[in-house]
Design a protein around this motif. Structure first.
Motif, PDB file in Angstrom:
ATOM      1  N   GLN A 119       0.802  -1.225   0.000  1.00 42.08           N
ATOM      2  CA  GLN A 119       0.000   0.000   0.000  1.00 42.08           C
ATOM      3  C   GLN A 119       0.835   1.276   0.000  1.00 42.08           C
ATOM      4  O   GLN A 119       0.271   2.378   0.059  1.00 42.08           O
ATOM      5  CB  GLN A 119      -0.928   0.021   1.222  1.00 42.08           C
ATOM      6  CG  GLN A 119      -2.068  -0.982   1.149  1.00 42.08           C
ATOM      7  CD  GLN A 119      -3.054  -0.792   2.285  1.00 42.08           C
ATOM      8  OE1 GLN A 119      -3.135  -1.625   3.179  1.00 42.08           O
ATOM      9  NE2 GLN A 119      -3.815   0.294   2.242  1.00 42.08           N
ATOM     10  N   VAL A 120       2.151   1.146  -0.088  1.00 41.05           N
ATOM     11  CA  VAL A 120       3.015   2.310   0.138  1.00 41.05           C
ATOM     12  C   VAL A 120       3.932   2.555  -1.052  1.00 41.05           C
ATOM     13  O   VAL A 120       4.615   1.638  -1.525  1.00 41.05           O
ATOM     14  CB  VAL A 120       3.862   2.125   1.411  1.00 41.05           C
ATOM     15  CG1 VAL A 120       4.641   3.403   1.719  1.00 41.05           C
ATOM     16  CG2 VAL A 120       2.988   1.741   2.601  1.00 41.05           C
ATOM     17  N   LEU A 121       3.961   3.790  -1.523  1.00 39.72           N
ATOM     18  CA  LEU A 121       4.956   4.258  -2.475  1.00 39.72           C
ATOM     19  C   LEU A 121       5.941   5.162  -1.741  1.00 39.72           C
ATOM     20  O   LEU A 121       5.606   5.754  -0.714  1.00 39.72           O
ATOM     21  CB  LEU A 121       4.304   5.061  -3.606  1.00 39.72           C
ATOM     22  CG  LEU A 121       3.466   4.301  -4.626  1.00 39.72           C
ATOM     23  CD1 LEU A 121       2.771   5.292  -5.559  1.00 39.72           C
ATOM     24  CD2 LEU A 121       4.309   3.327  -5.422  1.00 39.72           C
ATOM     25  N   GLY A 122       7.139   5.271  -2.267  1.00 45.95           N
ATOM     26  CA  GLY A 122       8.069   6.272  -1.779  1.00 45.95           C
ATOM     27  C   GLY A 122       7.888   7.547  -2.580  1.00 45.95           C
ATOM     28  O   GLY A 122       7.578   7.508  -3.775  1.00 45.95           O
ATOM     29  N   GLY A 123       8.049   8.676  -1.913  1.00 47.15           N
ATOM     30  CA  GLY A 123       7.874   9.932  -2.633  1.00 47.15           C
ATOM     31  C   GLY A 123       8.520  11.112  -1.951  1.00 47.15           C
ATOM     32  O   GLY A 123       8.877  11.056  -0.769  1.00 47.15           O
ATOM     33  N   LEU A 124       8.678  12.167  -2.697  1.00 45.73           N
ATOM     34  CA  LEU A 124       9.180  13.439  -2.171  1.00 45.73           C
ATOM     35  C   LEU A 124       8.757  14.525  -3.138  1.00 45.73           C
ATOM     36  O   LEU A 124       8.352  14.260  -4.280  1.00 45.73           O
ATOM     37  CB  LEU A 124      10.701  13.414  -2.023  1.00 45.73           C
ATOM     38  CG  LEU A 124      11.505  13.207  -3.309  1.00 45.73           C
ATOM     39  CD1 LEU A 124      12.063  14.540  -3.826  1.00 45.73           C
ATOM     40  CD2 LEU A 124      12.641  12.239  -3.089  1.00 45.73           C
ATOM     41  N   CYS A 125       8.823  15.744  -2.682  1.00 42.82           N
ATOM     42  CA  CYS A 125       8.543  16.868  -3.571  1.00 42.82           C
ATOM     43  C   CYS A 125       9.576  17.953  -3.352  1.00 42.82           C
ATOM     44  O   CYS A 125      10.279  17.973  -2.336  1.00 42.82           O
ATOM     45  CB  CYS A 125       7.133  17.419  -3.332  1.00 42.82           C
ATOM     46  SG  CYS A 125       6.915  18.232  -1.736  1.00 42.82           S
ATOM     47  N   ARG A 126       9.656  18.831  -4.322  1.00 50.04           N
ATOM     48  CA  ARG A 126      10.500  20.018  -4.198  1.00 50.04           C
ATOM     49  C   ARG A 126       9.643  21.222  -4.547  1.00 50.04           C
ATOM     50  O   ARG A 126       9.113  21.324  -5.657  1.00 50.04           O
ATOM     51  CB  ARG A 126      11.723  19.921  -5.115  1.00 50.04           C
ATOM     52  CG  ARG A 126      12.720  18.855  -4.670  1.00 50.04           C
ATOM     53  CD  ARG A 126      13.955  18.828  -5.553  1.00 50.04           C
ATOM     54  NE  ARG A 126      14.979  17.947  -5.010  1.00 50.04           N
ATOM     55  CZ  ARG A 126      15.060  16.650  -5.244  1.00 50.04           C
ATOM     56  NH1 ARG A 126      14.153  16.059  -6.020  1.00 50.04           N
ATOM     57  NH2 ARG A 126      16.019  15.920  -4.709  1.00 50.04           N
TER      58      ARG A 126
END
Length: 308
Positions: A119-126
């Protein structure tokens, strides 16, 4: 797709606001006067790329009212992730996907304490954006981007669908990668190196760079984080370290990090998830991190006071 944006601060407000302009059903979880303003008048986003008003299908602080989400985008601070996931668990299904976008290296790890990896994705934003009053988000500069990927490095259809979903909004660069942990730690290396030290000395980037002692301290902080990452099996390279310090050199002289500002303003901060996390992982892995420990221990009393 039913999309739940949990936390309508700078990150959730901007990216969630953009998603309201697509065909998807978007729910905002917010609170207080911010929530009331969104319910009454929508969310006003002032951006150097063009101002817009975001009108979600639902804005609420009551999880019992939300449509069952296909995707949850977490816009809360890293220290709020664990509590948020526990609150959400009764209202999701095994098919609901979670995408954390906040700063920090262990957000996926915290979600995995409650939910399975499926159920989990890895992510980040800038992005540089922040709440500018009730029902208002300001995005003064910096090209917004999102990077996401499966935790096991596979390139799945669901990850491709979410990438395509973000691309529908326009004005957002989206990257789908096969090693999301490297991308997360590249950002963490940057943000953790500047945040705690900035909160400790309480001056902007230009003054830190102009001090040989403080800038060397920042480099040592980063070297410790780098060694912890390597001990965890994260494939950071010296080129990544060089890129981080090139970015630091290119920051405006008056720049301060959001965690630094929280510390300086006496607000609860991500200190425990930044330098504190490095200290705990260093001890667990047998990697000495004396500079990170110094920063963390000096700031910890103020953090406890802020949380009380």
């Amino acid at each position: 797709m039913n999309i739940l944006i949990y936390g309508i601060g700078g990150v959730g407000g901007y990216f969630g606001g953009k998603l309201t302009q697509t065909k998807h059903n978007v729910t905002f979880i917010a609170r207080g006067e911010h929530l009331k303003a969104i319910q009454d008048n929508g969310l006003d986003v002032t951006s150097y790329k063009g101002d817009f008003k975001a009108t979600p299908d639902l804005a609420t602080d009551d999880l019992s009212k939300i449509p069952t989400p296909d995707l949850v985008i977490l816009g809360v601070k890293s220290w709020q992730v664990s509590e948020t996931i526990k609150k959400l668990k009764p209202y999701v299904t095994p098919e609901t996907i979670f995408l954390p976008l906040q700063n920090g290296a262990a957000n996926a790890e915290m979600i995995l304490e409650v939910l399975p990896e499926a159920q989990v994705l890895g992510g980040l934003c800038r992005i540089v954006s922040f709440v500018d009053g009730a029902g208002k988000i300001k995005h003064p500069h910096f090209e917004p981007s999102i990077t996401l990927g499966e935790l096991d490095g596979s390139l799945t259809d669901r990850a491709k669908r979410i990438k395509e979903m973000f691309e529908e909004v326009g004005d957002v660069t989206v990257h789908l990668v096969d090693n999301i942990q490297v991308e997360i730690w590249k950002k963490f290396l940057f943000i953790c190196s500047i945040s705690g030290l900035g909160g400790l000395v309480r001056v902007p980037m230009g003054k830190i760079r102009s001090s040989d002692y403080l800038f060397n301290m920042m480099r040592n902080t980063a070297q410790e984080i780098f060694k912890v990452a390597k001990a965890k099996g994260i494939k950071l390279t010296e080129a990544h370290m060089d890129a981080v310090f090139e970015a630091i050199q290119n920051q405006g002289a008056d720049v301060t990090a959001s965690t630094q500002r929280d510390i300086m303003e006496g607000k609860p901060s991500e200190l425990d998830n930044f330098n504190g996390y490095v200290v705990r992982e260093g001890k667990r892995l047998g990697v000495p991190v004396p500079i990170n420990e110094l920063i963390y221990e000096c700031l910890k009393p103020m953090e406890k006071e802020a949380r009380s």
